[in-house]
Enzyme design. Structure first.
Site, PDB file in Angstrom:
ATOM      1  N   THR A  22     -30.852  41.672  -9.927  1.00 30.30           N
ATOM      2  CA  THR A  22     -31.033  43.001  -9.925  1.00 30.30           C
ATOM      3  C   THR A  22     -29.797  43.885 -10.398  1.00 30.30           C
ATOM      4  OG1 THR A  22     -32.368  42.633  -8.000  1.00 30.30           O
ATOM      5  CG2 THR A  22     -31.794  44.922  -8.362  1.00 30.30           C
ATOM      6  N   ASP A  38     -38.200  34.863  -6.327  1.00 29.00           N
ATOM      7  CA  ASP A  38     -37.254  35.957  -6.643  1.00 29.00           C
ATOM      8  C   ASP A  38     -37.969  36.913  -7.538  1.00 29.00           C
ATOM      9  OD1 ASP A  38     -34.955  37.733  -6.949  1.00 29.00           O
ATOM     10  OD2 ASP A  38     -33.764  35.912  -7.030  1.00 29.00           O
ATOM     11  N   GLU A  74     -37.802  36.740  -1.560  1.00 27.50           N
ATOM     12  CA  GLU A  74     -36.367  37.705  -1.197  1.00 27.50           C
ATOM     13  C   GLU A  74     -36.847  38.846  -0.501  1.00 27.50           C
ATOM     14  OE1 GLU A  74     -33.972  38.822  -4.436  1.00 27.50           O
ATOM     15  OE2 GLU A  74     -32.612  39.462  -3.070  1.00 27.50           O
ATOM     16  N   HIS A  91     -19.848  36.917  -7.373  1.00 27.32           N
ATOM     17  CA  HIS A  91     -21.043  35.725  -7.227  1.00 27.32           C
ATOM     18  C   HIS A  91     -20.386  34.297  -7.610  1.00 27.32           C
ATOM     19  CE1 HIS A  91     -24.366  39.064  -7.849  1.00 27.32           C
ATOM     20  NE2 HIS A  91     -23.546  39.323  -6.579  1.00 27.32           N
ATOM     21  N   ILE A 118     -37.027  39.773  -8.876  1.00 21.75           N
ATOM     22  CA  ILE A 118     -36.172  40.200  -9.870  1.00 21.75           C
ATOM     23  C   ILE A 118     -34.852  39.447  -9.474  1.00 21.75           C
ATOM     24  CG2 ILE A 118     -34.609  41.864 -10.855  1.00 21.75           C
ATOM     25  CD1 ILE A 118     -36.891  44.056 -10.759  1.00 21.75           C
ATOM     26  N   ASP A 119     -34.476  38.628 -10.216  1.00 20.80           N
ATOM     27  CA  ASP A 119     -33.221  38.009 -10.154  1.00 20.80           C
ATOM     28  C   ASP A 119     -32.261  38.401 -11.115  1.00 20.80           C
ATOM     29  OD1 ASP A 119     -31.432  35.741  -9.023  1.00 20.80           O
ATOM     30  OD2 ASP A 119     -31.733  34.584 -11.060  1.00 20.80           O
ATOM     31  N   ASP A 124     -38.573  45.240  -7.877  1.00 17.54           N
ATOM     32  CA  ASP A 124     -38.244  44.140  -7.023  1.00 17.54           C
ATOM     33  C   ASP A 124     -39.536  44.163  -6.102  1.00 17.54           C
ATOM     34  OD1 ASP A 124     -35.118  43.085  -6.781  1.00 17.54           O
ATOM     35  OD2 ASP A 124     -35.554  45.284  -7.798  1.00 17.54           O
ATOM     36  N   ASP A 163     -32.686  31.570  -5.643  1.00 15.21           N
ATOM     37  CA  ASP A 163     -32.069  32.019  -6.822  1.00 15.21           C
ATOM     38  C   ASP A 163     -31.781  30.748  -7.526  1.00 15.21           C
ATOM     39  OD1 ASP A 163     -31.457  34.537  -6.372  1.00 15.21           O
ATOM     40  OD2 ASP A 163     -29.873  34.007  -4.901  1.00 15.21           O
TER      41      ASP A 163
HETATM   42  N1  LIG Z   1     -21.414  36.442  -2.850  1.00 12.82           N
HETATM   43  C1  LIG Z   1     -22.378  35.818  -3.250  1.00 12.82           C
HETATM   44  N2  LIG Z   1     -22.224  34.680  -3.957  1.00 12.82           N
HETATM   45  C2  LIG Z   1     -23.131  34.033  -4.900  1.00 12.82           C
HETATM   46  N3  LIG Z   1     -24.161  34.851  -5.173  1.00 12.82           N
HETATM   47  C3  LIG Z   1     -24.468  35.922  -4.694  1.00 12.82           C
HETATM   48  C4  LIG Z   1     -23.409  36.425  -3.680  1.00 12.82           C
HETATM   49  N4  LIG Z   1     -24.080  37.691  -3.218  1.00 12.82           N
HETATM   50  C5  LIG Z   1     -25.182  37.962  -3.842  1.00 12.82           C
HETATM   51  N5  LIG Z   1     -25.446  36.915  -4.518  1.00 12.82           N
HETATM   52  C6  LIG Z   1     -26.706  36.637  -5.370  1.00 12.82           C
HETATM   53  O1  LIG Z   1     -26.372  36.219  -6.722  1.00 12.82           O
HETATM   54  C7  LIG Z   1     -27.581  36.324  -7.597  1.00 12.82           C
HETATM   55  C8  LIG Z   1     -27.357  36.762  -8.606  1.00 12.82           C
HETATM   56  O2  LIG Z   1     -26.593  36.014  -9.433  1.00 12.82           O
HETATM   57  P1  LIG Z   1     -25.761  35.966 -10.954  1.00 12.82           P
HETATM   58  O3  LIG Z   1     -24.585  36.661 -10.453  1.00 12.82           O
HETATM   59  O4  LIG Z   1     -25.846  34.795 -11.075  1.00 12.82           O
HETATM   60  O5  LIG Z   1     -26.754  36.807 -11.485  1.00 12.82           O
HETATM   61  C9  LIG Z   1     -28.507  37.304  -6.883  1.00 12.82           C
HETATM   62  O6  LIG Z   1     -29.686  36.883  -6.505  1.00 12.82           O
HETATM   63  C10 LIG Z   1     -27.617  37.757  -5.765  1.00 12.82           C
HETATM   64  O7  LIG Z   1     -28.357  37.926  -4.654  1.00 12.82           O
HETATM   65  P2  LIG Z   1     -29.029  39.342  -4.436  1.00 12.82           P
HETATM   66  O8  LIG Z   1     -30.157  39.100  -5.134  1.00 12.82           O
HETATM   67  O9  LIG Z   1     -29.106  39.512  -2.869  1.00 12.82           O
HETATM   68  O10 LIG Z   1     -28.102  40.423  -4.983  1.00 12.82           O
HETATM   69 MG   LIG Z   2     -31.500  36.544  -7.013  1.00 13.20          MG
HETATM   70 MG   LIG Z   3     -33.955  39.189  -6.487  1.00 12.75          MG
HETATM   71 MG   LIG Z   4     -31.543  40.585  -4.423  1.00  8.73          MG
END
Ligand SMILES: Nc1ncnc2c1ncn2[C@@H]1O[C@H](COP(=O)(O)O)[C@@H](O)[C@H]1OP(=O)(O)O
Ligand SMILES: [Mg+2]
Ligand SMILES: [Mg+2]
Ligand SMILES: [Mg+2]
Length: 355
Positions: free
Chosen positions: A138, A133, A68, A240, A135-136, A45, A294
């Protein structure tokens, strides 16, 4: 064509960053840390964000970036910084002209930290702001699933250019989208796709390479005459998005196919190229605010492939009010012709929950 230079820069910058993320993906030590919000971050990342911001600043020095990550953890941990600096130096596009177009290599470890800290913009609805982002997904990256390198240019708060690199998606746009895709991914032969779109100009896909850009193919969403035939995509992580609400919505729409769970904006990419049809992301908490990085790139792709993206209540997404989509709750992406029908059912399911 408008935004030709921005699109090319974004495609090449994402392609270079993906060289780095792929090398981390296939290595045993990913230098994982846990952030204050308990989400993971890796050396991949940090390295990818530094490379992409350096590319943006080389071509468009006055543009802002909402990224990010930041360099705090690397400044506090010299060993980690050195690991990332080694990776950043190794990630080069094999075509010298392409590498030049994105500003050549980052010159020093200090410049790398500066680039990484260049993503601190507060966003807004004025001027040119990139949403990044590095790495989306992660968690998917760590689990061996789908992940994506995502970059969008917003102009006056409107996502206008969107680029997404998906190193673990099959190149074939019509490759079957089944439940294995979220859990059985690897970046071996036949995998790695680079998506691009500019507002008003359509969406494309091409194979992700480590040098020059391949020729693009136009992508479009599948015609979906009957929503009951839809394949819908959702997060792997139950925290998520609400798998339960999404299952209720699918049932009410008459959908019988199992959902396809995968991490990251690979979901937007998959529906934009017609491999799936709907992306449902229903909130799991009242307080979580979706981050603009995102969604910005994925939204341009889906809109340009013939789709509509709103929040769960059918409200337009407002990318121009900061680093999060604080005026919106959840995401629904669908072909234009069925979007209103899907929203009607989403609202029914959400209002039934309230009482
Ligand atoms: N409680 C949450 N609700 C929705 N999305 C979230 C939540 N927590 C983290 N994410 C973010 O959802 C994204 C991944 O989505 P998906 O589940 O669709 O792959 C990541 O970018 C993640 O953030 P982060 O990068 O901070 O971990
Ligand atoms: Mg992301
Ligand atoms: Mg990311
Ligand atoms: Mg992240």
């Amino acid at each position: 064509m408008a935004y030709e230079k921005e699109l090319e820069l974004a495609l090449l910058a994402v392609q270079r960053a993906a060289i780095l993320t792929k090398s981390v993906y296939s290595s045993h030590s990913k230098g994982t840390l846990t952030k204050t919000d308990s989400s993971p971050v890796t050396i991949g990342d940090f390295g990818a964000q530094a490379l992409i911001i350096a590319s943006i600043k080389s071509a468009f020095p006055n543009d802002e970036v909402v990224g990010e990550e930041d360099a705090d953890d690397l400044r506090a941990n010299p060993d980690l910084k050195n690991l990332v600096w080694d990776l950043v130096q190794q990630a080069k596009l094999s075509d010298p002209a392409a590498q030049d177009k994105i500003g050549g290599p980052i010159k020093s470890a200090d410049d790398m930290l500066k680039a990484l800290d260049g993503g601190a913009s507060e966003g807004g609805n004025k001027g040119r702001i990139w949403a990044l982002d590095p790495i989306d997904g992660t968690k998917g990256f760590l689990r061996g699933g789908q992940y994506a390198v995502c970059l969008a240019l917003m102009v006056d708060g409107v996502p206008t250019v969107g680029v997404i690199g998906c190193p673990n998606l099959p190149v074939d746009d019509k490759a079957p989208l089944d439940s294995k895709i979220g859990t059985d991914a690897d970046d071996k032969e036949g995998k790695g796709v680079l998506f691009g779109a500019v507002k008003g100009q359509g969406a494309t896909s091409r194979a992700l390479t480590d040098g020059k850009l391949e020729a693009p193919k136009t992508i479009t969403m599948s015609p979906l005459p009957d929503v009951a035939q839809a394949t819908f995509c959702e997060s792997v992580e139950a925290g998520h998005s609400s798998h339960g609400d999404q299952a209720d919505i699918a049932r009410k729409l008459g959908i019988t196919k199992a959902s396809v769970r995968m991490d990251s904006q690979a979901k937007y990419c998959s529906i934009a190229r017609g491999a799936g049809d709907l992306y449902l992301r229903l909130p799991t908490s009242k307080t979580y605010q979706e981050k603009i990085w995102d969604h910005a790139a994925g939204v341009v792709l889906v809109q340009e492939a013939g789709g509509e993206v709103t929040d769960a209540y059918g409200k337009q997404l407002n990318f121009g009010i900061g680093r999060t989509l604080k005026e919106n709750k959840g995401i629904v992406a669908a072909p234009k012709a069925v979007h209103a029908k899907v929203i009607e059912v989403v609202k029914e399911v959400l209002s039934a929950k309230k009482d």
